[in-house]
Design a protein around this motif. Structure first.
Motif, PDB file in Angstrom:
ATOM      1  N   ALA A 120     -46.867  30.182   2.976  1.00  0.00           N
ATOM      2  CA  ALA A 120     -46.596  30.971   2.316  1.00  0.00           C
ATOM      3  C   ALA A 120     -47.196  32.210   2.981  1.00  0.00           C
ATOM      4  CB  ALA A 120     -46.778  30.889   1.227  1.00  0.00           C
ATOM      5  N   LEU A 121     -47.900  32.403   3.608  1.00  0.00           N
ATOM      6  CA  LEU A 121     -48.327  33.663   3.942  1.00  0.00           C
ATOM      7  C   LEU A 121     -47.043  33.979   5.383  1.00  0.00           C
ATOM      8  CD1 LEU A 121     -50.556  36.231   3.999  1.00  0.00           C
ATOM      9  CD2 LEU A 121     -51.565  34.133   6.608  1.00  0.00           C
ATOM     10  N   LYS A 155     -43.983  35.540   3.535  1.00  0.00           N
ATOM     11  CA  LYS A 155     -44.275  37.160   3.753  1.00  0.00           C
ATOM     12  C   LYS A 155     -44.253  37.581   4.751  1.00  0.00           C
ATOM     13  CE  LYS A 155     -47.551  39.543   0.688  1.00  0.00           C
ATOM     14  NZ  LYS A 155     -48.173  39.327   0.033  1.00  0.00           N
ATOM     15  N   GLU A 191     -55.130  17.390   2.598  1.00  0.00           N
ATOM     16  CA  GLU A 191     -56.262  18.551   2.048  1.00  0.00           C
ATOM     17  C   GLU A 191     -55.994  19.842   2.872  1.00  0.00           C
ATOM     18  OE1 GLU A 191     -60.419  17.247   3.394  1.00  0.00           O
ATOM     19  OE2 GLU A 191     -60.257  16.777   0.941  1.00  0.00           O
ATOM     20  N   ARG A 192     -55.632  19.024   4.684  1.00  0.00           N
ATOM     21  CA  ARG A 192     -54.871  19.872   5.462  1.00  0.00           C
ATOM     22  C   ARG A 192     -53.504  19.976   5.312  1.00  0.00           C
ATOM     23  NH1 ARG A 192     -54.237  18.262  12.038  1.00  0.00           N
ATOM     24  NH2 ARG A 192     -53.524  20.172  12.927  1.00  0.00           N
ATOM     25  N   ASN A 193     -52.747  19.496   4.221  1.00  0.00           N
ATOM     26  CA  ASN A 193     -51.052  19.826   3.400  1.00  0.00           C
ATOM     27  C   ASN A 193     -51.089  20.846   3.050  1.00  0.00           C
ATOM     28  OD1 ASN A 193     -49.906  17.874   5.485  1.00  0.00           O
ATOM     29  ND2 ASN A 193     -50.085  16.100   4.204  1.00  0.00           N
ATOM     30  N   LYS A 194     -52.140  21.000   2.008  1.00  0.00           N
ATOM     31  CA  LYS A 194     -52.342  22.253   1.043  1.00  0.00           C
ATOM     32  C   LYS A 194     -52.796  23.315   1.651  1.00  0.00           C
ATOM     33  CE  LYS A 194     -54.710  19.195  -2.697  1.00  0.00           C
ATOM     34  NZ  LYS A 194     -55.834  18.583  -3.027  1.00  0.00           N
ATOM     35  N   THR A 195     -53.924  23.071   3.249  1.00  0.00           N
ATOM     36  CA  THR A 195     -53.874  24.895   3.481  1.00  0.00           C
ATOM     37  C   THR A 195     -52.226  24.946   4.637  1.00  0.00           C
ATOM     38  OG1 THR A 195     -55.910  23.341   4.312  1.00  0.00           O
ATOM     39  CG2 THR A 195     -55.191  25.272   5.482  1.00  0.00           C
ATOM     40  N   ASP A 229     -49.297  24.332   4.085  1.00  0.00           N
ATOM     41  CA  ASP A 229     -48.326  24.759   2.693  1.00  0.00           C
ATOM     42  C   ASP A 229     -49.516  26.837   1.873  1.00  0.00           C
ATOM     43  OD1 ASP A 229     -46.699  22.857   2.292  1.00  0.00           O
ATOM     44  OD2 ASP A 229     -48.798  22.377   1.101  1.00  0.00           O
ATOM     45  N   GLN A 230     -50.283  27.278   1.917  1.00  0.00           N
ATOM     46  CA  GLN A 230     -50.616  28.050   2.136  1.00  0.00           C
ATOM     47  C   GLN A 230     -50.885  29.337   3.562  1.00  0.00           C
ATOM     48  OE1 GLN A 230     -54.822  27.548   1.420  1.00  0.00           O
ATOM     49  NE2 GLN A 230     -55.007  26.600  -1.246  1.00  0.00           N
ATOM     50  N   GLU A 231     -50.775  28.474   4.597  1.00  0.00           N
ATOM     51  CA  GLU A 231     -50.601  29.212   5.410  1.00  0.00           C
ATOM     52  C   GLU A 231     -48.289  29.382   5.679  1.00  0.00           C
ATOM     53  OE1 GLU A 231     -52.044  27.184   8.728  1.00  0.00           O
ATOM     54  OE2 GLU A 231     -54.425  27.128   8.314  1.00  0.00           O
TER      55      GLU A 231
END
Length: 559
Positions: A160-161, A164, A150-154, A156-158
């Motif tokens: 990508a941000l 950017k 679950e933390r890896n998913k979070t 990955d989102q951070e």
């Protein structure tokens, strides 16, 4: 057997008696038959008695012997029975002991098995507890893995941000860089190069100042102890102010001897030069002949040979060859004796005879007017004294004295070599299996190899003390002038220097700088820089003081 012997004796007696009686009867005749018959009967009766007595004695003896045999047989039988009983008892006891030992061993094995079973039971209990703990940990790991996913998913989102945002920042950075280049009129590469150059110059100055400060701090910490050791060593060493030079001029009583030395058509002087390897210079100088040779041993052989020839008065080629050969043998023996006397005087033991001979050869060699053997002896004493001042043990003091004596052994090489005298001396000591500490000290006393022990710097310092003290050496004029010029040249090539003067026989260098171009801080840096250049590029005895003088003069005129 005794009975048989008795019966046989009786029969033999009867037969003998019969034959005796018969014979006598035949001889005596018929008249005496009656008399002889009675005598025979008498003898026969005596023989029977004797036989009966013998048989009786034999029977008694046989019975006695049989009784003794029976007694012995009975005793032997009893003894064997007794031994058999003892052996049986011993076997019985051993059997009982073995059974007892086996029983004890069996009990011990049974006890060990019981203990092992108890231990296995405890291990099984612990294993079950560990298995339960492992199962519990596996369950916790599964839960932790779920949390990590679950933390890896979070993350990955951070991430990508963040990428950017980084792209946006790079775009803004490029725009700002372009605007700065337009405003400054410099490209990014030019600005970077200029900034690096300024940082490099500033860092170099700071590094030079730091190096100077560190060296000064180290010198300050070591100055007192070093000065004390050197001063004590010099004060405890008493040496001559002037050292004798190798003789190269032969005096004559009168000039008439010159003609005898030259000989008819110069045959005598050619014979002397050929036999000794030295050149004789006979000129207009009154009562003097100059002996010239690169080898001091040859020069000494020529001097001694001339002395004998002139005192003898007989000078001809055959006599010259005879005298020169004799002088060579005597000088060789003298060299060995000089070396032996030197090592005994210095209390140095175990020196190879080859090195002893080289020590003797140093007596006939000089360096800058200083006799090499006396310089080596003086250095040896100085090394021993300095080692004692530094608190070294007796073995190290002896090694220091030994190295001091041998440090210039390479200057009396018997063969032509391209090596310096320090490296040749090192090779010679290694060849003759000298102590490795002494070998390193000999090779390193002019910094041609790296020092690896405390004796090497002691030898280097004592060599400088012996050679640099006042009156020890005379320096060649050309070499002295070149050294003075080189000192001044090194100082003048630096920026801001107007003039430089070498003073006190090259022991001090005074540098005059322009006050407008050189600041006070730069003057300190300049003096340190010049001292380092001198130390790296020149060879000189002792030390050289570098003094930078910066003076600002304001001049005005009243009219």
């Amino acid at each position: 057997m005794d009975i048989i012997y008795a019966v046989a004796a009786l029969v033999i007696g009867v037969i003998g008696t019969y034959f005796v009686v018969g014979g006598k009867q035949k001889q005596a005749g018929a008249v005496q038959d009656e008399s002889h018959k009675r005598e025979a009967e008498k003898i026969l009766a005596e023989a029977k008695l004797t036989a009966e007595k013998t048989v009786s004695e034999a029977k008694l003896k046989a019975e006695k012997t049989f009784n003794q045999f029976k007694e012995k047989q009975e005793a032997f039988k009893q003894e064997k029975i007794k031994e058999s009983r003892a052996k049986f008892q011993r076997f019985k006891d051993e059997f009982k002991q073995e059974k007892a030992d086996e029983l004890v061993e069996l009990k011990e094995k049974r006890q060990a098995l019981k203990e092992e079973a108890a231990s296995m039971k405890e291990e099984r209990t612990g294993f079950n507890a560990e298995r339960a703990e492992i199962a519990k940990q596996q369950k916790a790991l599964v839960q932790e893995e779920q949390k990590l996913n679950e933390r890896n998913k979070t993350l990955d989102q951070e991430l990508a941000l963040a990428r950017k945002k980084q792209e946006e920042l790079d775009t803004q950075h490029d725009r700002f860089t372009s605007e700065l280049e337009k405003i400054a009129g410099l490209s990014q590469a030019d600005a970077k190069a200029r900034l690096l150059e300024e940082v490099k110059n500033k860092t170099a100055n700071e590094a030079l100042n730091l190096k100077r400060e560190l060296l000064e701090e180290a010198k300050t910490d070591a100055a007192k102890d070093a000065r004390k050791v050197v001063i004590n060593t010099i004060q405890r060493m008493c040496a001559e102010m002037t050292i004798e030079n190798t003789v190269s001029v032969f005096p004559l009583d009168n000039d008439n001897v010159k003609g005898q030395i030259i000989g008819r058509e110069g045959r005598n002087i050619r014979a002397i030069e050929s036999a000794t390897g030295a050149e004789l210079v006979v000129d207009d100088t009154p009562e003097t002949i100059v002996i010239s040779s690169f080898d001091p041993i040859r020069r000494e052989i020529a001097r001694l040979s001339l002395k004998r020839l002139v005192s003898d008065g007989r000078i001809h080629p055959a006599r010259v060859e005879e005298v020169v050969n004799k002088v060579k043998k005597e000088l060789k023996q003298q060299i060995q004796e000089i070396g032996q006397k030197t090592v005994v005087q210095l209390d140095i033991h175990g020196l190879p005879s080859e090195l002893v001979r080289y020590v003797g050869r140093m007596r006939f060699r000089s360096s800058y007017g200083q006799n090499l053997l006396k310089h080596s002896i003086e250095t040896a004493h100085l090394c021993a004294t300095m080692a004692a001042e530094m608190g070294l043990n007796k073995k190290q003091i002896k090694l220091a004295k030994r190295a001091g004596l041998l440090h210039d052994i390479g200057k009396v090489a018997e063969e032509d070599t391209e090596l310096s005298h320090a490296l040749y001396g090192k090779a010679l000591c290694e060849k003759l299996k000298e102590n490795p500490i002494v070998v390193n000290a000999v090779g390193a006393h002019h910094d041609e190899i790296e020092m690896n022990n405390i004796i090497s710097p002691i030898v280097q310092a004592c060599d400088a003390i012996s050679g640099a003290r006042p009156g020890a050496r005379r320096e060649i004029l050309d070499g002295y002038i070149n050294r003075i010029k080189e000192l001044e040249t090194i100082a003048k090539k630096n920026q801001g220097v107007t003039s430089a003067f070498a003073m006190q026989a090259g022991r001090e260098l005074r540098v005059i700088v322009e006050a407008d171009k050189v600041s006070d801080q730069h003057a300190d840096e300049l003096s340190f820089k010049i001292s380092q250049e001198i130390q790296e590029s020149m060879q000189y005895p002792g030390q050289i003081k570098v003094m930078v003088i910066r003076e600002k003069r304001a001049v005005a005129f009243a009219r």
